[in-house]
Design an enzyme around this catalytic site. Structure first.
Site, mmCIF file in Angstrom:
data_model
loop_
_atom_site.group_PDB
_atom_site.id
_atom_site.type_symbol
_atom_site.label_atom_id
_atom_site.label_comp_id
_atom_site.label_asym_id
_atom_site.label_seq_id
_atom_site.Cartn_x
_atom_site.Cartn_y
_atom_site.Cartn_z
ATOM 1 N N GLY A 49 0.870 -1.179 0.000
ATOM 2 C CA GLY A 49 0.000 0.000 0.000
ATOM 3 C C GLY A 49 0.894 1.211 0.000
ATOM 4 O O GLY A 49 1.745 1.345 -0.861
ATOM 5 N N GLU A 50 0.745 2.041 0.990
ATOM 6 C CA GLU A 50 1.557 3.252 1.102
ATOM 7 C C GLU A 50 2.086 3.316 2.535
ATOM 8 O O GLU A 50 1.314 3.500 3.478
ATOM 9 C CB GLU A 50 0.690 4.466 0.734
ATOM 10 C CG GLU A 50 1.394 5.789 0.838
ATOM 11 C CD GLU A 50 2.741 5.799 0.118
ATOM 12 O OE1 GLU A 50 2.779 5.478 -1.077
ATOM 13 O OE2 GLU A 50 3.739 6.118 0.768
ATOM 14 N N CYS A 81 6.155 -5.230 0.268
ATOM 15 C CA CYS A 81 6.323 -3.882 -0.303
ATOM 16 C C CYS A 81 6.234 -2.797 0.771
ATOM 17 O O CYS A 81 7.172 -2.642 1.545
ATOM 18 C CB CYS A 81 5.344 -3.672 -1.449
ATOM 19 S SG CYS A 81 5.882 -2.371 -2.556
ATOM 20 N N ARG A 110 13.211 3.263 -0.280
ATOM 21 C CA ARG A 110 11.853 3.407 -0.856
ATOM 22 C C ARG A 110 11.945 3.762 -2.338
ATOM 23 O O ARG A 110 12.852 4.466 -2.761
ATOM 24 C CB ARG A 110 11.081 4.528 -0.153
ATOM 25 C CG ARG A 110 10.511 4.141 1.181
ATOM 26 C CD ARG A 110 9.657 5.279 1.747
ATOM 27 N NE ARG A 110 8.379 5.412 1.084
ATOM 28 C CZ ARG A 110 7.792 6.582 0.832
ATOM 29 N NH1 ARG A 110 8.357 7.711 1.160
ATOM 30 N NH2 ARG A 110 6.626 6.608 0.229
ATOM 31 N N ILE A 143 5.618 -2.936 -7.603
ATOM 32 C CA ILE A 143 4.843 -1.696 -7.796
ATOM 33 C C ILE A 143 5.461 -0.603 -6.917
ATOM 34 O O ILE A 143 5.365 -0.679 -5.685
ATOM 35 C CB ILE A 143 3.355 -1.887 -7.424
ATOM 36 C CG1 ILE A 143 2.742 -3.076 -8.179
ATOM 37 C CG2 ILE A 143 2.562 -0.607 -7.697
ATOM 38 C CD1 ILE A 143 1.367 -3.503 -7.668
ATOM 39 N N HIS A 184 4.921 -8.322 -4.677
ATOM 40 C CA HIS A 184 3.539 -8.610 -4.262
ATOM 41 C C HIS A 184 3.109 -10.016 -4.672
ATOM 42 O O HIS A 184 2.432 -10.171 -5.685
ATOM 43 C CB HIS A 184 2.589 -7.606 -4.932
ATOM 44 C CG HIS A 184 2.741 -6.210 -4.465
ATOM 45 N ND1 HIS A 184 2.022 -5.693 -3.418
ATOM 46 C CD2 HIS A 184 3.537 -5.221 -4.906
ATOM 47 C CE1 HIS A 184 2.355 -4.434 -3.235
ATOM 48 N NE2 HIS A 184 3.273 -4.108 -4.130
ATOM 49 N N GLU A 186 0.842 -11.674 -3.432
ATOM 50 C CA GLU A 186 -0.624 -11.737 -3.311
ATOM 51 C C GLU A 186 -1.299 -11.346 -4.624
ATOM 52 O O GLU A 186 -2.478 -11.615 -4.814
ATOM 53 C CB GLU A 186 -1.108 -10.828 -2.155
ATOM 54 C CG GLU A 186 -1.038 -9.331 -2.388
ATOM 55 C CD GLU A 186 0.353 -8.729 -2.223
ATOM 56 O OE1 GLU A 186 1.333 -9.500 -2.118
ATOM 57 O OE2 GLU A 186 0.465 -7.492 -2.224
HETATM 58 N N1 GLN Z 1 6.148 3.062 -2.528
HETATM 59 C C1 GLN Z 1 5.238 2.595 -1.519
HETATM 60 C C2 GLN Z 1 5.628 3.083 -0.137
HETATM 61 O O1 GLN Z 1 6.578 3.739 0.057
HETATM 62 C C3 GLN Z 1 5.151 1.085 -1.499
HETATM 63 C C4 GLN Z 1 4.433 0.594 -2.714
HETATM 64 C C5 GLN Z 1 3.686 -0.678 -2.529
HETATM 65 O O2 GLN Z 1 3.419 -1.153 -1.407
HETATM 66 N N2 GLN Z 1 3.250 -1.215 -3.623
HETATM 67 O O3 GLN Z 1 4.951 2.763 0.791
#
Ligand code: GLN
Length: 204
Positions: A49-50, A81, A110, A143, A184, A186
């Site tokens: 996610g983020e 991720c 990151r 991603i 990922h 998943e």
């Molecule tokens: N770039 C995202 C972050 O810094 C990670 C991307 C992802 O989980 N697909 O959280």
């Protein structure tokens, strides 16, 4: 003995995909948003996610410190991720004030593969994940992914990128009960990573 309950942190990110992958491996799955839910699981998955958003929500929901304590006392946790970023003791390229849960003696960079390449698929070298020569090669979806730039002596490298400009970069690691991938599984439908995590959980 009943199967362990694997929690999926459900504050933000690809929660449903992880839940489906774990269920496909035969695990019992529970979503985790509260302290009580966190206390009731035998293991935890931190989805992609983020990482900046998940960090803020963990602190807002007062889960950050309890989670650090659970990890210190041996809770098995797998992060993909953004989840890898959250498990790292050190990050580069974070935003001002960004915190991690920590636990993995790694420095994670990151958005390491470059912002221009948002999403791509890559082949991995992953002998430690049971990807034997006779098995289908492990292909991973990245991603806006991080990679592991540096790691301490207790960290086992599980996978590296096998071809292309990022060849050799570390993208999956394990240290004790903690596991993390920059990619990922998943999403790719390759269940080998989730199975490896569930083996780790059953050994604890
Ligand atoms: N770039 C995202 C972050 O810094 C990670 C991307 C992802 O989980 N697909 O959280």
């Amino acid at each position: 003995m009943t199967a362990p309950v694997v929690g999926v942190l459900a504050l933000q990110g690809d929660v449903a995909e992880h839940s489906r992958a774990l269920q496909a491996c035969g695990a019992r799955v529970a979503t985790v948003r509260t302290l009580a839910q966190l206390a009731s699981v035998d293991a935890l998955v931190l989805p992609g996610g983020e990482s900046t958003t998940i960090d803020k929500l963990l602190r807002r929901f007062e889960l950050m410190d309890p989670l650090r304590e659970q990890i210190r006392t041996g809770l098995p946790v797998y992060g993909s991720c953004a989840g890898m970023i959250l498990l790292a003791d050190r990050i580069t390229g974070g935003i001002a004030g960004q915190q991690t849960i920590g636990g993995l003696d790694v420095t994670v960079r990151r958005n390491a593969f470059g912002r221009q390449v948002d999403s791509f698929e890559e082949r991995l070298d992953a002998p430690a994940l049971g990807a034997a020569a006779t098995d289908p090669p492990m292909r991973a979806v990245f991603i806006r992914a991080p990679w592991v730039a540096q790691h301490g002596p207790d960290v086992q490298v599980l996978a590296t990128v096998s071809t292309g400009p990022a060849a050799g970069k570390i993208v999956a690691v394990r240290q004790g009960a903690l596991m993390a991938t920059a990619f990922h599984p998943e999403i790719s439908g390759d269940l080998r990573i989730h199975r490896a995590f569930l083996r780790l959980v059953s050994q604890r």
